[in-house]
Design an enzyme around this catalytic site. Structure first.
Site, mmCIF file in Angstrom:
data_model
loop_
_atom_site.group_PDB
_atom_site.id
_atom_site.type_symbol
_atom_site.label_atom_id
_atom_site.label_comp_id
_atom_site.label_asym_id
_atom_site.label_seq_id
_atom_site.Cartn_x
_atom_site.Cartn_y
_atom_site.Cartn_z
ATOM 1 N N ASN A 208 48.661 42.843 36.543
ATOM 2 C CA ASN A 208 48.157 43.128 35.195
ATOM 3 C C ASN A 208 48.294 44.620 34.908
ATOM 4 O O ASN A 208 48.781 45.375 35.745
ATOM 5 C CB ASN A 208 46.709 42.654 35.056
ATOM 6 N N LYS A 336 29.145 37.143 30.986
ATOM 7 C CA LYS A 336 29.477 37.560 32.371
ATOM 8 C C LYS A 336 28.234 38.045 33.097
ATOM 9 O O LYS A 336 28.047 37.783 34.288
ATOM 10 C CB LYS A 336 30.562 38.644 32.352
HETATM 11 N N1 CTP Z 1 36.109 39.862 38.833
HETATM 12 C C1 CTP Z 1 36.015 39.647 40.196
HETATM 13 N N2 CTP Z 1 36.765 38.702 40.782
HETATM 14 C C2 CTP Z 1 37.634 37.944 40.065
HETATM 15 C C3 CTP Z 1 37.740 38.161 38.668
HETATM 16 C C4 CTP Z 1 36.959 39.130 38.092
HETATM 17 O O1 CTP Z 1 35.234 40.342 40.848
HETATM 18 N N3 CTP Z 1 38.350 37.046 40.688
HETATM 19 C C5 CTP Z 1 35.254 40.893 38.230
HETATM 20 C C6 CTP Z 1 35.965 42.102 37.671
HETATM 21 O O2 CTP Z 1 36.124 43.109 38.657
HETATM 22 C C7 CTP Z 1 35.024 42.547 36.558
HETATM 23 C C8 CTP Z 1 34.406 41.240 36.089
HETATM 24 O O3 CTP Z 1 34.599 40.308 37.138
HETATM 25 O O4 CTP Z 1 33.976 43.350 37.069
HETATM 26 C C9 CTP Z 1 34.963 40.682 34.833
HETATM 27 O O5 CTP Z 1 36.313 40.441 34.961
HETATM 28 P P1 CTP Z 1 37.170 39.767 33.791
HETATM 29 O O6 CTP Z 1 38.559 39.615 34.273
HETATM 30 O O7 CTP Z 1 36.930 40.497 32.501
HETATM 31 O O8 CTP Z 1 36.457 38.391 33.658
HETATM 32 P P2 CTP Z 1 36.737 37.011 34.274
HETATM 33 O O9 CTP Z 1 35.526 36.600 35.011
HETATM 34 O O10 CTP Z 1 38.000 37.029 35.034
HETATM 35 O O11 CTP Z 1 36.840 36.095 33.005
HETATM 36 P P3 CTP Z 1 37.945 36.078 31.834
HETATM 37 O O12 CTP Z 1 39.253 36.464 32.456
HETATM 38 O O13 CTP Z 1 37.906 34.684 31.345
HETATM 39 O O14 CTP Z 1 37.452 37.041 30.808
#
Ligand code: CTP
Length: 397
Positions: A208, A336
């Site tokens: 990403n 979240k």
């Molecule tokens: N995060 C994590 N482990 C994952 C995915 C996300 O620890 N496998 C953590 C990120 O480091 C961040 C938070 O969760 O602190 C939010 O991540 P984000 O990608 O915005 O959210 P997601 O839970 O992945 O949900 P979505 O992609 O649907 O927004």
């Protein structure tokens, strides 16, 4: 650091490493400091005052008698400064400082300084190791003057040994540590940052746009404020911040294992990494060929949620997560906060130029059980400090 800019007096002496003082000046400015410069006549032989004038945006004090707008520049500058940094400190200037000699603008100003002083020596190994220099250094340390470096290595004169000016980042870090509060002393802070790379085969991966800048700024600020910091980093092009222990990982699974292992010794975890939500279910162990193997679909499997797993075992420890969104920012962040069980979600809208991936600024909102606090757009180091202040309030509760 307070919102008002800290004032740093940069005292540049006549050594070959004087050019590095330009980078130190830039580093201090980048960290939010206002910098003024005084330099010796010998320093001017290496780098012109015009360079420092342009970089600092202020007149450079080279003489006690012709500083624009002031009849007594040494007193005015000394009173203006919150900290003074001597870069590169020559054996001569170290000796003068130790003896209280004030025979030019730089040494007179330093003698008048009541603020913390940091000395970054840069000189020949024999001059550094001479009993005279070592006695002068010991006398200055005794009086509370701080030193950074010198490092060992190949010196400008060709000799190899101690005497090399410390790294620019190290000098900036030491200067900021003198200025700022050490309010995270005794805390162990775990940070993750950057993207993850999810292998499709040994050549290709899914990733990403994260650069890791926000997480690195948090790690740097936490170390500067006295915390013991471990940074679990996905692949980035960033240098390790001074005073930070870095653990490199590639994939979401590796980041998960590293974070959970490191969390045992942490008081605080800040999850700023953009962790992949999905990873190829069966990465190939050889490069997939377009002609022979189909690459038009990749079976994916969900990764473990690091933030949620840390929260599940956190107890009284503080865990901070991020929400990077392009729409419905606060609603997603709130979701979240509740679903993952974090103490604080730092929400940022990555569709805005000031808070998108790779920007040097961020505009965030703090979402907690107590409500939402919207912050202004700030440089990353300002956002990092604001996050750490919020963490401190939660640790103290
Ligand atoms: N995060 C994590 N482990 C994952 C995915 C996300 O620890 N496998 C953590 C990120 O480091 C961040 C938070 O969760 O602190 C939010 O991540 P984000 O990608 O915005 O959210 P997601 O839970 O992945 O949900 P979505 O992609 O649907 O927004």
């Amino acid at each position: 650091m307070s919102a008002e800019k800290s004032h740093v007096l940069l005292a540049v002496c006549g050594g070959i490493a004087a050019y590095k003082a330009c980078e130190v000046l830039r580093g201090l400015q980048k960290a939010g400091c206002e910098v003024r410069v005084t330099m010796t006549g010998d320093a001017e032989r290496f780098v012109g005052a015009t360079t420092f004038e342009a970089l600092s945006g202020a007149p450079v004090a080279t003489s006690l008698y012709d500083y624009p707008g002031s009849a007594i520049p040494h007193i005015e500058l000394a009173e203006w400064a919150d900290a003074a940094v001597v870069v590169p400190a020559t054996a001569n200037v170290v000796a003068k400082m130790a003896c209280g000699i004030a025979d030019d603008c730089l040494t007179t100003t330093l003698l008048a300084c009541a603020c913390p002083v940091l000395v970054a020596p840069g000189m020949n190994v024999h001059m550094w190791q001479s009993l005279a220099t070592q006695a002068n250094v010991a006398a200055l340390r005794e009086r509370g003057v701080s030193f950074v470096g010198p490092d060992s290595g190949r010196l400008a004169c060709g000799d190899v040994g101690e005497g090399k000016l410390a790294g620019v980042d190290e000098i900036v870090f030491a200067a900021l540590a003198l200025l700022g509060p050490r309010d995270l002393d005794g805390l162990s802070v775990l940070v993750n940052a950057g993207p993850t790379h999810e292998a499709i085969d040994p050549v290709r991966y899914i990733a990403n746009r994260s650069t890791g800048k926000m997480g690195y700024a948090i790690a740097e600020a936490a170390a500067r404020r006295g915390a013991e910091v471990t940074l679990v980093s996905g692949p980035t092009a960033l240098p390790t911040p001074a005073g930070v222990r870095r653990v490199d990982v590639e994939s979401a699974a590796q980041m998960h294992d590293a974070m959970l292992a490191e969390f045992d010794d942490a008081d605080v975890a800040i999850c700023s990494a953009a962790v992949a939500d999905y990873t190829p279910a069966a990465p190939a162990d050889h490069k997939l060929k377009k002609s022979r193997e189909h690459l038009d679909a990749i079976a994916l499997t969900e990764t473990a949620d690091i933030l949620a797993d840390l929260c599940a075992k956190k107890g009284p420890r503080v865990v901070v997560g991020f929400a990077a969104e392009t729409d419905d920012l606060l609603a997603h962040a709130q979701d979240k906060l509740e679903h993952k069980g974090a103490d604080l979600i730092v929400a940022n809208d990555v569709s805005r130029p000031e808070s998108t991936f790779g920007a040097d600024t961020n505009r965030v909102a703090f979402v907690t059980a107590g409500g939402v606090e919207q912050l202004e757009t700030m440089p990353l180091h300002g956002v990092a400090d604001a996050i750490l202040e919020a963490v401190l309030r939660m640790v103290a509760r």
